[in-house]
Design a protein around this motif. Structure first.
Motif, PDB file in Angstrom:
ATOM      1  N   GLU A 182       0.820  -1.203   0.000  1.00  0.00           N
ATOM      2  CA  GLU A 182       0.000   0.000   0.000  1.00  0.00           C
ATOM      3  C   GLU A 182       0.857   1.258   0.000  1.00  0.00           C
ATOM      4  O   GLU A 182       0.467   2.279  -0.577  1.00  0.00           O
ATOM      5  CB  GLU A 182      -0.971  -0.046   1.182  1.00  0.00           C
ATOM      6  CG  GLU A 182      -1.945  -1.216   1.060  1.00  0.00           C
ATOM      7  CD  GLU A 182      -3.161  -1.086   1.948  1.00  0.00           C
ATOM      8  OE1 GLU A 182      -3.344  -0.006   2.564  1.00  0.00           O
ATOM      9  OE2 GLU A 182      -3.943  -2.055   2.019  1.00  0.00           O
ATOM     10  N   GLU A 183       2.012   1.213   0.631  1.00  0.00           N
ATOM     11  CA  GLU A 183       2.918   2.365   0.568  1.00  0.00           C
ATOM     12  C   GLU A 183       3.392   2.601  -0.865  1.00  0.00           C
ATOM     13  O   GLU A 183       3.380   3.737  -1.352  1.00  0.00           O
ATOM     14  CB  GLU A 183       4.124   2.128   1.488  1.00  0.00           C
ATOM     15  CG  GLU A 183       3.813   2.188   2.966  1.00  0.00           C
ATOM     16  CD  GLU A 183       5.026   1.871   3.841  1.00  0.00           C
ATOM     17  OE1 GLU A 183       5.002   2.227   5.029  1.00  0.00           O
ATOM     18  OE2 GLU A 183       5.987   1.268   3.312  1.00  0.00           O
ATOM     19  N   ILE A 184       3.812   1.547  -1.527  1.00  0.00           N
ATOM     20  CA  ILE A 184       4.324   1.677  -2.904  1.00  0.00           C
ATOM     21  C   ILE A 184       3.209   2.103  -3.845  1.00  0.00           C
ATOM     22  O   ILE A 184       3.395   2.965  -4.707  1.00  0.00           O
ATOM     23  CB  ILE A 184       4.958   0.347  -3.361  1.00  0.00           C
ATOM     24  CG1 ILE A 184       6.193   0.045  -2.528  1.00  0.00           C
ATOM     25  CG2 ILE A 184       5.325   0.398  -4.841  1.00  0.00           C
ATOM     26  CD1 ILE A 184       6.689  -1.388  -2.673  1.00  0.00           C
ATOM     27  N   ALA A 185       2.013   1.504  -3.699  1.00  0.00           N
ATOM     28  CA  ALA A 185       0.894   1.850  -4.571  1.00  0.00           C
ATOM     29  C   ALA A 185       0.504   3.310  -4.418  1.00  0.00           C
ATOM     30  O   ALA A 185       0.146   3.983  -5.383  1.00  0.00           O
ATOM     31  CB  ALA A 185      -0.304   0.954  -4.266  1.00  0.00           C
ATOM     32  N   ALA A 186       0.590   3.832  -3.193  1.00  0.00           N
ATOM     33  CA  ALA A 186       0.187   5.204  -2.928  1.00  0.00           C
ATOM     34  C   ALA A 186       1.105   6.215  -3.592  1.00  0.00           C
ATOM     35  O   ALA A 186       0.694   7.319  -3.925  1.00  0.00           O
ATOM     36  CB  ALA A 186       0.141   5.457  -1.415  1.00  0.00           C
ATOM     37  N   GLU A 187       2.360   5.848  -3.800  1.00  0.00           N
ATOM     38  CA  GLU A 187       3.299   6.819  -4.354  1.00  0.00           C
ATOM     39  C   GLU A 187       3.754   6.467  -5.767  1.00  0.00           C
ATOM     40  O   GLU A 187       4.697   7.028  -6.296  1.00  0.00           O
ATOM     41  CB  GLU A 187       4.529   6.911  -3.447  1.00  0.00           C
ATOM     42  CG  GLU A 187       5.252   5.599  -3.240  1.00  0.00           C
ATOM     43  CD  GLU A 187       6.379   5.699  -2.217  1.00  0.00           C
ATOM     44  OE1 GLU A 187       7.305   4.881  -2.293  1.00  0.00           O
ATOM     45  OE2 GLU A 187       6.320   6.585  -1.363  1.00  0.00           O
ATOM     46  N   THR A 188       3.027   5.546  -6.411  1.00  0.00           N
ATOM     47  CA  THR A 188       3.476   5.064  -7.718  1.00  0.00           C
ATOM     48  C   THR A 188       3.661   6.176  -8.735  1.00  0.00           C
ATOM     49  O   THR A 188       4.653   6.217  -9.454  1.00  0.00           O
ATOM     50  CB  THR A 188       2.471   4.034  -8.270  1.00  0.00           C
ATOM     51  OG1 THR A 188       2.473   2.906  -7.404  1.00  0.00           O
ATOM     52  CG2 THR A 188       2.867   3.573  -9.662  1.00  0.00           C
ATOM     53  N   TYR A 189       2.702   7.070  -8.849  1.00  0.00           N
ATOM     54  CA  TYR A 189       2.795   8.097  -9.881  1.00  0.00           C
ATOM     55  C   TYR A 189       3.215   9.457  -9.329  1.00  0.00           C
ATOM     56  O   TYR A 189       3.084  10.468  -9.967  1.00  0.00           O
ATOM     57  CB  TYR A 189       1.462   8.218 -10.628  1.00  0.00           C
ATOM     58  CG  TYR A 189       1.284   7.142 -11.668  1.00  0.00           C
ATOM     59  CD1 TYR A 189       2.369   6.393 -12.121  1.00  0.00           C
ATOM     60  CD2 TYR A 189       0.032   6.859 -12.190  1.00  0.00           C
ATOM     61  CE1 TYR A 189       2.212   5.399 -13.063  1.00  0.00           C
ATOM     62  CE2 TYR A 189      -0.135   5.871 -13.142  1.00  0.00           C
ATOM     63  CZ  TYR A 189       0.955   5.144 -13.572  1.00  0.00           C
ATOM     64  OH  TYR A 189       0.789   4.163 -14.516  1.00  0.00           O
ATOM     65  N   SER A 190       3.683   9.481  -8.110  1.00  0.00           N
ATOM     66  CA  SER A 190       4.269  10.714  -7.601  1.00  0.00           C
ATOM     67  C   SER A 190       5.746  10.697  -7.953  1.00  0.00           C
ATOM     68  O   SER A 190       6.226   9.811  -8.634  1.00  0.00           O
ATOM     69  CB  SER A 190       4.047  10.794  -6.080  1.00  0.00           C
ATOM     70  OG  SER A 190       4.697   9.718  -5.451  1.00  0.00           O
ATOM     71  N   ALA A 191       6.453  11.675  -7.493  1.00  0.00           N
ATOM     72  CA  ALA A 191       7.895  11.738  -7.805  1.00  0.00           C
ATOM     73  C   ALA A 191       8.604  10.660  -7.009  1.00  0.00           C
ATOM     74  O   ALA A 191       8.999  10.854  -5.869  1.00  0.00           O
ATOM     75  CB  ALA A 191       8.432  13.118  -7.457  1.00  0.00           C
ATOM     76  N   ARG A 192       8.734   9.496  -7.605  1.00  0.00           N
ATOM     77  CA  ARG A 192       9.334   8.369  -6.913  1.00  0.00           C
ATOM     78  C   ARG A 192      10.826   8.590  -6.716  1.00  0.00           C
ATOM     79  O   ARG A 192      11.517   9.060  -7.604  1.00  0.00           O
ATOM     80  CB  ARG A 192       9.136   7.078  -7.709  1.00  0.00           C
ATOM     81  CG  ARG A 192       7.756   6.463  -7.549  1.00  0.00           C
ATOM     82  CD  ARG A 192       7.803   5.015  -8.001  1.00  0.00           C
ATOM     83  NE  ARG A 192       8.727   4.251  -7.190  1.00  0.00           N
ATOM     84  CZ  ARG A 192       8.412   3.714  -6.019  1.00  0.00           C
ATOM     85  NH1 ARG A 192       7.206   3.893  -5.527  1.00  0.00           N
ATOM     86  NH2 ARG A 192       9.301   3.028  -5.338  1.00  0.00           N
ATOM     87  N   ALA A 193      11.277   8.196  -5.550  1.00  0.00           N
ATOM     88  CA  ALA A 193      12.715   8.262  -5.298  1.00  0.00           C
ATOM     89  C   ALA A 193      13.384   7.052  -5.937  1.00  0.00           C
ATOM     90  O   ALA A 193      12.882   5.939  -5.842  1.00  0.00           O
ATOM     91  CB  ALA A 193      12.972   8.279  -3.794  1.00  0.00           C
ATOM     92  N   CYS A 194      14.476   7.287  -6.636  1.00  0.00           N
ATOM     93  CA  CYS A 194      15.230   6.184  -7.203  1.00  0.00           C
ATOM     94  C   CYS A 194      16.699   6.381  -6.850  1.00  0.00           C
ATOM     95  O   CYS A 194      17.130   7.480  -6.492  1.00  0.00           O
ATOM     96  CB  CYS A 194      15.035   6.088  -8.709  1.00  0.00           C
ATOM     97  SG  CYS A 194      15.625   7.499  -9.631  1.00  0.00           S
ATOM     98  N   GLN A 195      17.461   5.310  -6.928  1.00  0.00           N
ATOM     99  CA  GLN A 195      18.869   5.388  -6.553  1.00  0.00           C
ATOM    100  C   GLN A 195      19.735   4.892  -7.711  1.00  0.00           C
ATOM    101  O   GLN A 195      19.460   3.860  -8.300  1.00  0.00           O
ATOM    102  CB  GLN A 195      19.123   4.553  -5.293  1.00  0.00           C
ATOM    103  CG  GLN A 195      18.662   3.107  -5.397  1.00  0.00           C
ATOM    104  CD  GLN A 195      18.746   2.379  -4.072  1.00  0.00           C
ATOM    105  OE1 GLN A 195      19.243   2.904  -3.095  1.00  0.00           O
ATOM    106  NE2 GLN A 195      18.241   1.145  -4.031  1.00  0.00           N
ATOM    107  N   SER A 196      20.758   5.664  -8.026  1.00  0.00           N
ATOM    108  CA  SER A 196      21.698   5.258  -9.070  1.00  0.00           C
ATOM    109  C   SER A 196      22.660   4.229  -8.491  1.00  0.00           C
ATOM    110  O   SER A 196      23.062   4.322  -7.324  1.00  0.00           O
ATOM    111  CB  SER A 196      22.476   6.470  -9.585  1.00  0.00           C
ATOM    112  OG  SER A 196      21.592   7.395 -10.189  1.00  0.00           O
ATOM    113  N   LEU A 197      23.002   3.268  -9.299  1.00  0.00           N
ATOM    114  CA  LEU A 197      23.907   2.213  -8.863  1.00  0.00           C
ATOM    115  C   LEU A 197      25.350   2.561  -9.218  1.00  0.00           C
ATOM    116  O   LEU A 197      25.638   2.950 -10.356  1.00  0.00           O
ATOM    117  CB  LEU A 197      23.520   0.884  -9.532  1.00  0.00           C
ATOM    118  CG  LEU A 197      22.129   0.340  -9.197  1.00  0.00           C
ATOM    119  CD1 LEU A 197      21.843  -0.916 -10.022  1.00  0.00           C
ATOM    120  CD2 LEU A 197      22.006   0.032  -7.705  1.00  0.00           C
TER     121      LEU A 197
END
Length: 566
Positions: A418-433
């Protein structure tokens, strides 16, 4: 071979093959005639799976003596007066094919009467040819008896299954119409054994009780939901809670304007509504009535009228899905060790938790909310006191009415979903490898990754082609580790049958699974308490996104019984 006209008998048997496939087809057509005749009672008797004998009797309006012979002429019907009427069909039958088709492939006897005539009419036919036509006494209604079904069409007879199998198909038809018309009293006798007797009192739940038993009937959820009604489409009926399921789809019945139909699209709509509530290989039960204007549905697209075409299939699909999902979320299930009872609700004014202030979920972007949390969040959990952890797998908590055992991985998976679904189309945080990893795929896997590439980018994955069927993954969603991301992508690629509309849900479930605490992981008291706090704020705390239960409750009364304290 020269062109020539077929004789009347051959034409009749060919035409009958389109409508009458097996004994169940005969029973269906005769049942529909009885219901169109406004019968309040229908009695069905079959022997040898219907191959040897079929009898359908009703107390409907009957057929006048002057029209009995006409009823067996092809395309003779009382349901239509002009072609335009076909766009607003209110009856089950309308083509005038059933009786002549049945008479062409069996020996038939009919006894029918109307209330305005002193006596009824008896008619005997063999292979469509009249043997006897006379007056005979009968109360208002119609009885039709058939024998030697398909004896003149040996090719069709050869393809029938065993009598037991054919009897089961007849039973399915009768059961379906008994559920569609709970105000009609149905009885079914199979080889001298009475197998069905519905009360005919107009209550759908009572019809379900006769068909599926008291346990299922008492737990079925009512689909009467004004939120999802509209002037165009109305959804009603009953559906099962997730804890009541079957190993096949045979207990899912769809009716459009009370007509029994088959629809893979509507099956998908219901199954999507149960997304995350049923484990793989389990299917819900349901009686789903769809009412809409006759002008919005075409019932004349299938020889046996088993399929229909909607003018706006998407609207019907959405209405069914939302209505079912609504009632499931309103009454989230909780697995009990003994018979379920209403879950304790905190007294008014006691909304605060006994441990700490509730930590809120991330703010949802309303442009996308997963179907699993479309409805308002309504926790079904009472106030719980943490007891501890067992085996690195389960949390124990005490509630006001029993002991609660929580699967830590399944519970955290529900929270993460539910946390992931709630923020799916917001500015998702991603991390560069720092060290991008390589994904090598076979042709089928590559096609799947390409199909869902846009969804992957929205979730926070950045990947580029790095050779033939090779991708380099440069960034992943925040919270995932590189090995988790690689396993997630590999699992996604291995399911090429996923439809585009299902990919989004699958991605969210996979991310929730890979980022949840694992079985065997020892948690601190603070971590366990935080998990319980978040779980009670989820929309459906009783199940993980894959349908497994998150909580088992043992009532204090059960414990007292087990310890011989009562």
């Amino acid at each position: 071979m020269p062109i020539k006209l077929l004789d009347k008998a051959t034409i009749a048997r060919i035409a009958a093959g389109e409508v009458i496939e097996r004994p169940a087809s005969v029973v269906k057509e005769l049942l529909e005639n009885s219901l169109d005749a406004e019968a309040k009672r229908v009695d069905i008797v079959i022997r040898e799976g219907g191959i040897g004998y079929i009898e359908v009797s009703d107390d409907g309006c009957g057929i006048t003596s002057s029209e009995v012979l006409l009823a067996f002429e092809r395309h003779a019907t009382s349901k239509l007066s002009s072609f335009e009427d076909i766009y607003a069909i209110a009856s089950l039958g309308f083509r005038g094919e059933a009786l002549p088709s049945i008479a062409a492939v069996a020996d038939l006897e009919m006894l029918t009467a109307v209330r305005t005539e002193e006596s009824g009419t008896y008619l005997s036919l063999s292979g469509g040819e009249m043997l006897k036509h006379t007056r005979m006494a009968r109360a208002a209604g119609t009885s039709i008896k058939l024998s030697r079904l398909f004896s003149r069409v040996p090719a069709r007879l050869k393809f029938l299954k065993t009598p037991q199998h054919e009897a089961s198909k007849v039973t399915e038809v009768v059961v379906s119409y008994a559920l569609a018309y709970p105000e009609v009293k149905f009885s079914l006798n199979v080889d001298g054994r009475n197998t069905l007797n519905t009360p005919g009192n107009g209550k759908l739940r009572d019809a379900v009780l006769e068909v599926y038993g008291s346990d299922a009937a008492s737990k079925m959820l009512d689909l009467e939901n004004d939120t999802y009604r509209s002037s165009a489409i109305n959804i009603s009926g009953l559906v099962s809670p997730p804890e009541v399921s079957r190993s096949n789809r045979n207990s899912l019945h769809f009716f459009v304007n009370r007509r029994l139909i088959q629809s893979r699209a509507l099956q998908r709509a219901v199954e999507q509504a149960y997304s995350g509530l049923l484990t793989a290989g389990r299917y819900p039960m349901g009686v789903i009535n769809i009412r809409l204007s006759g002008a919005l549905v075409d019932v004349n697209i299938h020889p046996t009228k088993a399929e229909v075409k909607f003018s706006d299939e998407s609207a019907v699909f959405t209405s069914v899905q939302r209505a079912v999902r609504s009632v499931l979320v309103e009454k989230p299930p909780l697995l009990h060790v003994e018979e379920a009872r209403p879950v304790y609700q905190p007294e008014a004014g006691r909304q605060e938790h006994i441990w700490a202030e509730v930590q809120k979920l991330p703010n949802a972007n309303t442009s996308y909310i997963s179907p699993v949390i479309q409805s308002a969040k309504t926790s079904s959990l009472p106030l719980l006191r943490l007891v501890g952890q067992v085996g690195g797998l389960y949390l124990l908590a005490e509630g006001p009415d029993g002991l609660y055992i929580i699967d830590q991985h399944a519970a955290h998976e529900r929270i993460r979903y539910e946390e992931i679904a709630a923020e799916t189309y917001s500015a998702r945080a991603c991390q560069s490898l720092l060290e991008p990893f390589i994904l090598e795929l076979n042709p089928v896997q590559e096609a799947m990754i390409e199909k869902c590439k846009s969804e992957l980018e929205l979730m926070g994955f950045e990947m580029e082609e790095f050779g033939r069927r090779v991708y380099r993954v440069k960034s992943i969603p925040a919270g995932l580790k590189a090995h988790q991301a690689k396993a997630l992508l590999a699992e996604l690629a291995d399911n090429p049958k996923d439809a585009p509309a299902e990919i989004k849900e699958r991605l969210i479930r996979l991310m929730a699974c890979h980022t949840a605490v694992r079985a065997g992981q020892v948690l601190t008291d603070a971590e366990m308490r935080e998990l319980l706090l978040k779980l009670e704020k989820t929309g459906i705390p009783g199940h993980c996104p894959h349908g497994r239960p998150t909580i088992v409750k043992i009532d204090f009364s059960q414990l007292e019984k087990d310890f011989k304290r009562t």
